[in-house]
Design a protein around this motif. Structure first.
Motif, PDB file in Angstrom:
ATOM      1  N   GLY A  24       0.769  -1.230   0.000  1.00  0.00           N
ATOM      2  CA  GLY A  24       0.000   0.000   0.000  1.00  0.00           C
ATOM      3  C   GLY A  24       0.804   1.285   0.000  1.00  0.00           C
ATOM      4  N   ASP A  25       2.092   1.219  -0.347  1.00  0.00           N
ATOM      5  CA  ASP A  25       2.909   2.433  -0.320  1.00  0.00           C
ATOM      6  C   ASP A  25       2.917   3.180  -1.652  1.00  0.00           C
ATOM      7  OD1 ASP A  25       4.455   0.774  -1.881  1.00  0.00           O
ATOM      8  OD2 ASP A  25       6.268   0.926  -0.651  1.00  0.00           O
ATOM      9  N   GLY A  26       2.192   2.648  -2.640  1.00  0.00           N
ATOM     10  CA  GLY A  26       2.101   3.323  -3.926  1.00  0.00           C
ATOM     11  C   GLY A  26       3.195   2.976  -4.909  1.00  0.00           C
ATOM     12  N   PHE A  27       4.096   2.068  -4.542  1.00  0.00           N
ATOM     13  CA  PHE A  27       5.149   1.627  -5.454  1.00  0.00           C
ATOM     14  C   PHE A  27       4.850   0.206  -5.935  1.00  0.00           C
ATOM     15  CE2 PHE A  27       7.508   4.729  -2.763  1.00  0.00           C
ATOM     16  CZ  PHE A  27       7.810   5.641  -3.774  1.00  0.00           C
ATOM     17  N   THR A  28       5.142  -0.052  -7.193  1.00  0.00           N
ATOM     18  CA  THR A  28       4.896  -1.372  -7.775  1.00  0.00           C
ATOM     19  C   THR A  28       5.923  -2.359  -7.237  1.00  0.00           C
ATOM     20  OG1 THR A  28       3.958  -0.391  -9.771  1.00  0.00           O
ATOM     21  CG2 THR A  28       4.748  -2.660  -9.938  1.00  0.00           C
ATOM     22  N   ASP A  29       5.433  -3.454  -6.645  1.00  0.00           N
ATOM     23  CA  ASP A  29       6.337  -4.405  -6.006  1.00  0.00           C
ATOM     24  C   ASP A  29       5.917  -5.837  -6.321  1.00  0.00           C
ATOM     25  OD1 ASP A  29       4.187  -5.088  -4.307  1.00  0.00           O
ATOM     26  OD2 ASP A  29       4.796  -3.642  -2.791  1.00  0.00           O
ATOM     27  N   TYR A  30       6.651  -6.789  -5.770  1.00  0.00           N
ATOM     28  CA  TYR A  30       6.319  -8.203  -5.943  1.00  0.00           C
ATOM     29  C   TYR A  30       6.608  -8.965  -4.664  1.00  0.00           C
ATOM     30  CZ  TYR A  30      11.381  -8.648  -6.843  1.00  0.00           C
ATOM     31  OH  TYR A  30      12.749  -8.598  -6.748  1.00  0.00           O
ATOM     32  N   GLN A  31       5.878 -10.064  -4.523  1.00  0.00           N
ATOM     33  CA  GLN A  31       6.064 -10.961  -3.386  1.00  0.00           C
ATOM     34  C   GLN A  31       5.486 -12.318  -3.760  1.00  0.00           C
ATOM     35  OE1 GLN A  31       4.335  -9.580   0.263  1.00  0.00           O
ATOM     36  NE2 GLN A  31       5.299 -11.163   1.505  1.00  0.00           N
ATOM     37  N   SER A  32       6.292 -13.355  -3.671  1.00  0.00           N
ATOM     38  CA  SER A  32       5.816 -14.695  -4.015  1.00  0.00           C
ATOM     39  C   SER A  32       4.830 -15.193  -2.965  1.00  0.00           C
ATOM     40  CB  SER A  32       6.994 -15.669  -4.114  1.00  0.00           C
ATOM     41  OG  SER A  32       7.813 -15.345  -5.211  1.00  0.00           O
ATOM     42  N   LYS A  33       3.765 -15.823  -3.431  1.00  0.00           N
ATOM     43  CA  LYS A  33       2.775 -16.389  -2.517  1.00  0.00           C
ATOM     44  C   LYS A  33       3.143 -17.805  -2.093  1.00  0.00           C
ATOM     45  CE  LYS A  33      -1.069 -13.668  -4.390  1.00  0.00           C
ATOM     46  NZ  LYS A  33      -2.404 -13.719  -5.044  1.00  0.00           N
ATOM     47  N   SER A  34       4.022 -18.429  -2.841  1.00  0.00           N
ATOM     48  CA  SER A  34       4.413 -19.806  -2.557  1.00  0.00           C
ATOM     49  C   SER A  34       5.911 -19.871  -2.313  1.00  0.00           C
ATOM     50  CB  SER A  34       4.047 -20.711  -3.742  1.00  0.00           C
ATOM     51  OG  SER A  34       4.658 -21.977  -3.619  1.00  0.00           O
ATOM     52  N   GLN A  68       9.767   1.160 -11.030  1.00  0.00           N
ATOM     53  CA  GLN A  68       9.013   2.403 -10.838  1.00  0.00           C
ATOM     54  C   GLN A  68       9.155   3.283 -12.083  1.00  0.00           C
ATOM     55  OE1 GLN A  68       7.342   1.629  -8.183  1.00  0.00           O
ATOM     56  NE2 GLN A  68       8.886   0.015  -7.924  1.00  0.00           N
ATOM     57  N   GLY A  69      10.320   3.230 -12.697  1.00  0.00           N
ATOM     58  CA  GLY A  69      10.518   3.953 -13.951  1.00  0.00           C
ATOM     59  C   GLY A  69       9.675   3.391 -15.077  1.00  0.00           C
ATOM     60  N   TYR A  70       9.568   2.061 -15.137  1.00  0.00           N
ATOM     61  CA  TYR A  70       8.711   1.457 -16.160  1.00  0.00           C
ATOM     62  C   TYR A  70       7.271   1.954 -16.006  1.00  0.00           C
ATOM     63  CZ  TYR A  70      12.410  -2.206 -16.341  1.00  0.00           C
ATOM     64  OH  TYR A  70      13.584  -2.903 -16.425  1.00  0.00           O
ATOM     65  N   VAL A  71       6.794   1.992 -14.756  1.00  0.00           N
ATOM     66  CA  VAL A  71       5.422   2.432 -14.495  1.00  0.00           C
ATOM     67  C   VAL A  71       5.258   3.907 -14.868  1.00  0.00           C
ATOM     68  CG1 VAL A  71       3.704   2.839 -12.684  1.00  0.00           C
ATOM     69  CG2 VAL A  71       5.016   0.703 -12.715  1.00  0.00           C
ATOM     70  N   LYS A  75       2.698   5.123 -17.839  1.00  0.00           N
ATOM     71  CA  LYS A  75       1.551   6.013 -17.621  1.00  0.00           C
ATOM     72  C   LYS A  75       1.627   7.244 -18.515  1.00  0.00           C
ATOM     73  CE  LYS A  75      -0.008   4.383 -13.175  1.00  0.00           C
ATOM     74  NZ  LYS A  75      -0.594   4.726 -11.867  1.00  0.00           N
ATOM     75  N   LEU A  76       2.820   7.770 -18.720  1.00  0.00           N
ATOM     76  CA  LEU A  76       2.948   8.911 -19.628  1.00  0.00           C
ATOM     77  C   LEU A  76       2.640   8.505 -21.072  1.00  0.00           C
ATOM     78  CD1 LEU A  76       6.120  10.791 -18.322  1.00  0.00           C
ATOM     79  CD2 LEU A  76       3.715  11.385 -17.987  1.00  0.00           C
ATOM     80  N   ARG A  93      -5.410  12.447 -15.869  1.00  0.00           N
ATOM     81  CA  ARG A  93      -5.281  11.669 -14.632  1.00  0.00           C
ATOM     82  C   ARG A  93      -3.997  10.843 -14.638  1.00  0.00           C
ATOM     83  NH1 ARG A  93     -10.702  10.058 -15.330  1.00  0.00           N
ATOM     84  NH2 ARG A  93     -10.012   7.889 -15.577  1.00  0.00           N
ATOM     85  N   LEU A  94      -3.701  10.233 -15.772  1.00  0.00           N
ATOM     86  CA  LEU A  94      -2.486   9.420 -15.865  1.00  0.00           C
ATOM     87  C   LEU A  94      -1.235  10.279 -15.714  1.00  0.00           C
ATOM     88  CD1 LEU A  94      -3.552   7.029 -18.753  1.00  0.00           C
ATOM     89  CD2 LEU A  94      -2.898   6.314 -16.441  1.00  0.00           C
ATOM     90  N   GLU A  95      -1.243  11.457 -16.278  1.00  0.00           N
ATOM     91  CA  GLU A  95      -0.091  12.355 -16.137  1.00  0.00           C
ATOM     92  C   GLU A  95       0.083  12.798 -14.689  1.00  0.00           C
ATOM     93  OE1 GLU A  95      -0.044  14.258 -20.649  1.00  0.00           O
ATOM     94  OE2 GLU A  95      -1.207  15.223 -19.058  1.00  0.00           O
ATOM     95  N   ILE A  96      -1.016  13.051 -14.006  1.00  0.00           N
ATOM     96  CA  ILE A  96      -0.939  13.396 -12.583  1.00  0.00           C
ATOM     97  C   ILE A  96      -0.362  12.230 -11.791  1.00  0.00           C
ATOM     98  CG2 ILE A  96      -2.319  13.866 -10.520  1.00  0.00           C
ATOM     99  CD1 ILE A  96      -4.168  15.544 -12.277  1.00  0.00           C
ATOM    100  N   ASP A  97      -0.848  11.015 -12.075  1.00  0.00           N
ATOM    101  CA  ASP A  97      -0.330   9.819 -11.395  1.00  0.00           C
ATOM    102  C   ASP A  97       1.177   9.683 -11.610  1.00  0.00           C
ATOM    103  OD1 ASP A  97      -2.851   9.186 -10.515  1.00  0.00           O
ATOM    104  OD2 ASP A  97      -3.170   7.544 -11.940  1.00  0.00           O
ATOM    105  N   ALA A  98       1.610   9.859 -12.858  1.00  0.00           N
ATOM    106  CA  ALA A  98       3.029   9.705 -13.185  1.00  0.00           C
ATOM    107  C   ALA A  98       3.876  10.747 -12.461  1.00  0.00           C
ATOM    108  CB  ALA A  98       3.231   9.810 -14.695  1.00  0.00           C
ATOM    109  N   ASN A  99       3.424  11.974 -12.441  1.00  0.00           N
ATOM    110  CA  ASN A  99       4.196  13.034 -11.789  1.00  0.00           C
ATOM    111  C   ASN A  99       4.228  12.860 -10.275  1.00  0.00           C
ATOM    112  OD1 ASN A  99       4.952  14.380 -14.162  1.00  0.00           O
ATOM    113  ND2 ASN A  99       2.987  15.439 -14.268  1.00  0.00           N
TER     114      ASN A  99
END
Length: 332
Positions: A24-34, A68-71, A75-76, A93-99
């Protein structure tokens, strides 16, 4: 094409915002469930690739710096597509998200003492502070603040990361460094190609040409000039040839695309098919390469032949042939 893929783009953007942020910190992340799944889901996907300075493994969820750069770039670019389709509200909206992401990224990933970007954020938002090649790909995306870009460029070309044949995945003075391990000290051509594009994007032509020349020279030591997936991180001062990685894929698609992408970057080729334009931004050739001729550059339905020629410290561009409706704009 956009009409066919509109739903896919929507789904991808939704996944980023809804499912790819475990803490929930707003950054794209990963975590294995198994515990049987892969530990790392970035391009550096070996289990030992994302490290702390003490050599320990980063603790999931892991938000890689380059992702985070890919995201940000996604979005841009998506905003541009929506705007072309007449959806100004969605584009805005996407530009606001990216900035907003770019601003938060600056605070979260910068390491003031190191004057560099952390490779990742891990559990509880802690930085994984090992010195890696990953921030170079963040340059490619444009997410790095201009105030920090020069420091990142300098660190990438420091001898701990740059071994004379390319930029290592992990700096040689890190605890976990191993020049013949898959992603903790080796050199990956595709990674270097993206880093060169990033250096060029921020105006670091000299540094971009240094890495371009190193990778090109490395290619001359492999059969048919075919770059492998990866080669060892041993310094050029230790060995006068790039040391082969024993089980590298060769041929490999990423590596095969490295030289064309490197050339596109230093030649400054930026096509704009909808606008029927080809932009050439700050073209530059290394001192050892006097001229380059490119045939059949496609911009929409048009075709172009270009000649680049080095004259002193300047690289000149000449239009040799043009078929179709396209304007060439050169920006020095």
């Amino acid at each position: 094409i956009w009409q066919r893929l509109h739903g896919n783009v929507d789904a991808a953007l939704g996944w980023i915002d809804r499912d790819a942020n475990h803490d929930g910190d707003g950054f794209t992340d990963y975590q294995s469930k198994s515990d049987k799944g892969m530990a790392n889901h970035g391009w550096k996907d070996s289990g030992n690739s994302i490290r702390n300075r003490d050599g320990s493994l980063a603790v999931p969820p892991i938000a890689l710096v380059e992702v985070q750069g890919y995201v940000y770039r996604a979005k841009l670019d998506a905003a541009w597509l929506f705007r072309q389709d007449g959806d100004e509200e969605r584009a805005h909206r996407l530009e606001i998200d990216a900035n907003n992401l770019r601003r938060r990224f600056k605070r979260a990933y910068w390491m003031p003492r190191e004057r560099y970007l952390a490779v990742a954020l891990q559990r509880n938002g802690r930085q994984a502070q090992s010195i890696t090649s990953n921030p170079g790909q963040a340059l490619w995306s444009g997410i790095v603040d201009l105030d920090y870009a020069a420091a990142v460029a300098r660190r990438l070309l420091d001898k701990a990361l740059f071994n004379g044949w390319g930029i290592r995945t992990l700096a040689a003075n890190e605890v976990a460094y191993n020049p013949i391990d898959y992603q903790v000290g080796s050199v990956w051509p595709h990674d270097n190609a993206m880093i060169v594009a990033g250096l060029k994007r921020y105006g670091f032509e000299r540094e971009a040409l240094q890495v371009f020349s190193a990778i090109f020279e490395a290619a001359t030591h492999f059969r048919d000039f075919r770059l492998p997936e990866v080669f060892a991180g041993f310094s050029r001062d230790e060995y006068n040839v790039p040391v082969r990685y024993p089980v590298a894929c060769n041929p490999q698609a990423w590596a095969a695309g490295a030289i064309p992408f490197l050339l596109q970057s230093i030649l400054g080729i930026i096509p704009d098919a909808p606008g029927r334009q080809l932009h050439i931004r700050r073209p530059c050739l290394p001192s050892w390469l006097g001229s380059v001729v490119i045939h059949g550059i496609r911009v929409g339905d048009a075709r172009l032949d270009l000649r680049y020629e080095r004259s002193g410290d300047t690289t000149l561009v000449a239009l040799l042939d043009r078929k179709g409706d396209v304007t060439v704009r050169i920006h020095y």
